[in-house]
Write a protein that holds these residues in place. Structure first.
Motif, PDB file in Angstrom:
ATOM      1  N   ASN A 175       0.823  -1.287   0.125  1.00 37.79           N
ATOM      2  CA  ASN A 175       0.127  -0.054  -0.138  1.00 37.79           C
ATOM      3  C   ASN A 175       0.888   1.200   0.170  1.00 37.79           C
ATOM      4  OD1 ASN A 175      -2.203   1.732   0.445  1.00 37.79           O
ATOM      5  ND2 ASN A 175      -2.533   1.366   2.563  1.00 37.79           N
ATOM      6  N   GLY A 216      -5.090   3.974   5.115  1.00 39.61           N
ATOM      7  CA  GLY A 216      -6.428   3.271   5.055  1.00 39.61           C
ATOM      8  C   GLY A 216      -7.345   3.920   4.026  1.00 39.61           C
ATOM      9  N   MET A 242      -7.236   2.423   0.371  1.00 37.66           N
ATOM     10  CA  MET A 242      -7.734   1.205  -0.020  1.00 37.66           C
ATOM     11  C   MET A 242      -9.043   1.440  -0.628  1.00 37.66           C
ATOM     12  SD  MET A 242      -5.770  -1.587   0.394  1.00 37.66           S
ATOM     13  CE  MET A 242      -4.651  -0.119  -0.207  1.00 37.66           C
ATOM     14  N   ALA A 247     -12.094   1.283   8.176  1.00 35.31           N
ATOM     15  CA  ALA A 247     -11.378   0.370   9.215  1.00 35.31           C
ATOM     16  C   ALA A 247     -12.169  -1.064   9.082  1.00 35.31           C
ATOM     17  CB  ALA A 247     -11.716   0.658  10.596  1.00 35.31           C
ATOM     18  N   ALA A 287     -10.180  -2.392   5.832  1.00 35.21           N
ATOM     19  CA  ALA A 287      -8.589  -2.780   6.143  1.00 35.21           C
ATOM     20  C   ALA A 287      -8.647  -4.073   6.942  1.00 35.21           C
ATOM     21  CB  ALA A 287      -8.057  -1.632   6.981  1.00 35.21           C
ATOM     22  N   SER A 288      -9.650  -4.537   7.457  1.00 35.42           N
ATOM     23  CA  SER A 288      -9.834  -5.740   8.154  1.00 35.42           C
ATOM     24  C   SER A 288      -9.955  -6.970   7.208  1.00 35.42           C
ATOM     25  CB  SER A 288     -10.891  -5.943   9.083  1.00 35.42           C
ATOM     26  OG  SER A 288     -12.121  -6.173   8.413  1.00 35.42           O
ATOM     27  N   ARG A 336      -6.025  -6.073   4.676  1.00 35.40           N
ATOM     28  CA  ARG A 336      -4.561  -6.196   5.340  1.00 35.40           C
ATOM     29  C   ARG A 336      -3.219  -6.109   4.365  1.00 35.40           C
ATOM     30  NH1 ARG A 336      -5.916  -8.081  10.383  1.00 35.40           N
ATOM     31  NH2 ARG A 336      -8.078  -8.882  10.495  1.00 35.40           N
ATOM     32  N   THR A 387       2.852  -1.074   4.150  1.00 32.73           N
ATOM     33  CA  THR A 387       2.602   0.007   4.007  1.00 32.73           C
ATOM     34  C   THR A 387       3.557   0.991   3.752  1.00 32.73           C
ATOM     35  OG1 THR A 387       0.215  -0.128   4.986  1.00 32.73           O
ATOM     36  CG2 THR A 387       1.158   2.169   4.603  1.00 32.73           C
ATOM     37  N   MET A 395      -0.124  -0.757   9.043  1.00 36.85           N
ATOM     38  CA  MET A 395      -0.706   0.491   8.419  1.00 36.85           C
ATOM     39  C   MET A 395      -1.160   1.447   9.401  1.00 36.85           C
ATOM     40  SD  MET A 395      -3.814   0.465   5.583  1.00 36.85           S
ATOM     41  CE  MET A 395      -5.003  -0.020   6.533  1.00 36.85           C
ATOM     42  N   ASP A 454       0.265   5.282   9.549  1.00 43.54           N
ATOM     43  CA  ASP A 454      -0.821   6.283   9.294  1.00 43.54           C
ATOM     44  C   ASP A 454      -0.806   7.462  10.501  1.00 43.54           C
ATOM     45  OD1 ASP A 454      -1.570   5.468   6.654  1.00 43.54           O
ATOM     46  OD2 ASP A 454      -3.379   4.722   7.523  1.00 43.54           O
ATOM     47  N   TYR A 463     -10.667   7.067  10.670  1.00 38.83           N
ATOM     48  CA  TYR A 463     -10.290   5.519  10.414  1.00 38.83           C
ATOM     49  C   TYR A 463      -9.144   5.031  11.080  1.00 38.83           C
ATOM     50  CZ  TYR A 463      -7.407   7.621   6.787  1.00 38.83           C
ATOM     51  OH  TYR A 463      -6.431   8.334   6.089  1.00 38.83           O
ATOM     52  N   ALA A 513      -9.432   1.630  13.264  1.00 38.58           N
ATOM     53  CA  ALA A 513      -8.594   0.437  12.909  1.00 38.58           C
ATOM     54  C   ALA A 513      -8.048  -0.032  14.174  1.00 38.58           C
ATOM     55  CB  ALA A 513      -7.805   0.707  11.746  1.00 38.58           C
TER      56      ALA A 513
END
Length: 320
Positions: free
Chosen positions: A194, A210, A213, A232, A235-236, A239, A243, A276, A280, A296, A300
């Motif tokens: 990412n 995040g 994505m 979030a 993101a789960s 994955r 990043t 990530m 972030d 987010y 997360a």
């Protein structure tokens, strides 16, 4: 109702191609037929950092390639993330087709190309780079941003994301959304890297890993409702393996598309981690914010997807 009965009338070649695939695109289903969510991602996660490897790396310097390499080296090298024979997808932010990279609306092309080179050097079988632009076509955005040319020169492939490769995929850990239409290759790749650019965002405050994505899903605007939790939740599922936040230039206002060089700040920084959330959270400090200020990132962390507390992790800062 059988799968054959659900599919609209197709040529024999089209039908054979679809029935040989793992999933039929919802766009090809006839009336009354609902596509069922497929299995969630089982992507291999990288090993935890050892004693001599950093959890989070921040590299600074005037050469984007050099600082990218330095950040990855501090994490233990690309071999910690990429194995010989791996299928690798790199997801930059290719937001629009009307600003070249100096406007900081899109990821730095040298950073992306450097990651391609590192992955191929580690033995990756294939490295693809892709995004769904907010403005303009992928083909034109890949050219204007400079990412297409840089990636191809490095030996990677630019992929225009095909509509038939999106499928509804279950999000078992989702708290607000339980499934979404996601680009299957992104979920199934051995390695997902990412590579967002750090920039202001009018709704989310900042666009970082995040938020980046959202370029791998359909109907991303629907994520803007309860954006913190929905990003979030996504993101789960997705994955990323790694990043790498591009902060060579950051966009400090009027994001995500920008348009004025007065809003661009040269910070000559790369932030990298397998986590990530941590990447972030550190990137937010460039804007005078914390991870907890970004909905987010905070959501997360609450879901256990990473750490927001930067004091609890080993961070290495490198000047190149």
């Amino acid at each position: 109702m059988t799968r054959i009965n659900c599919i609209r009338r197709l040529t024999r070649r089209q039908f054979l191609k679809l029935t040989g695939a793992a999933t039929v695109s919802a766009a090809l289903l006839g009336p009354g037929c609902a596509a069922q969510p497929t299995e969630t991602s089982s992507r291999r996660q990288p090993p935890a950092p050892t004693g001599d490897q950093s959890y989070l790396a921040i590299a600074r310097g005037g050469d984007p390639a050099a600082i990218t390499k330095a950040a990855i080296a501090a994490l233990g090298g690309i071999e910690r993330f990429v194995r010989s024979g791996d299928e690798v997808i790199i997801k930059p932010n290719i937001c629009v087709n009307y600003h070249p990279p100096e406007y900081a609306a899109t990821t730095n092309p040298t950073v992306v190309a450097t990651l391609v080179t590192l992955c191929l050097g580690a033995g990756a079988r294939r490295v693809r780079v892709m995004d769904t632009p907010f403005g303009g076509t992928p083909e034109s955005a890949y050219v204007v941003t400079g990412i297409g040319e840089a990636v191809q020169a490095a030996g990677g492939e630019m992929e225009v994301m095909s509509p038939v490769k999106f499928a509804e995929i279950a999000i078992p850990e989702g708290q607000d959304i339980s499934a979404w239409d996601v680009y299957r290759d992104v979920v199934e790749a051995d390695v997902l890297i990412n590579v967002p650019i750090a920039k202001h965002h009018s709704l989310a405050r900042l666009s970082l890993g995040g938020k980046n994505m959202l370029g791998v899903i359909l109907k991303p605007n629907q994520m803007h409702r309860n954006i913190g939790q929905r990003v979030a939740d996504l993101a789960s599922l997705v994955r990323p393996t790694l990043t790498v936040v591009d902060a060579v230039r950051i966009l400090t206002a009027h994001g995500p598309t920008g348009g004025s060089l007065n809003d661009v700040q040269q910070t000559n920084t790369i932030i990298a981690s397998h986590d990530m959330v941590a990447a972030d959270a550190w990137a937010a400090t460039l804007f005078g914010l914390t991870g907890a200020d970004i909905s987010y990132v905070k959501a997360a962390a609450a879901m256990g997807l990473g750490t927001i507390d930067l004091d609890d992790i080993k961070t290495e800062e490198i000047n190149v």
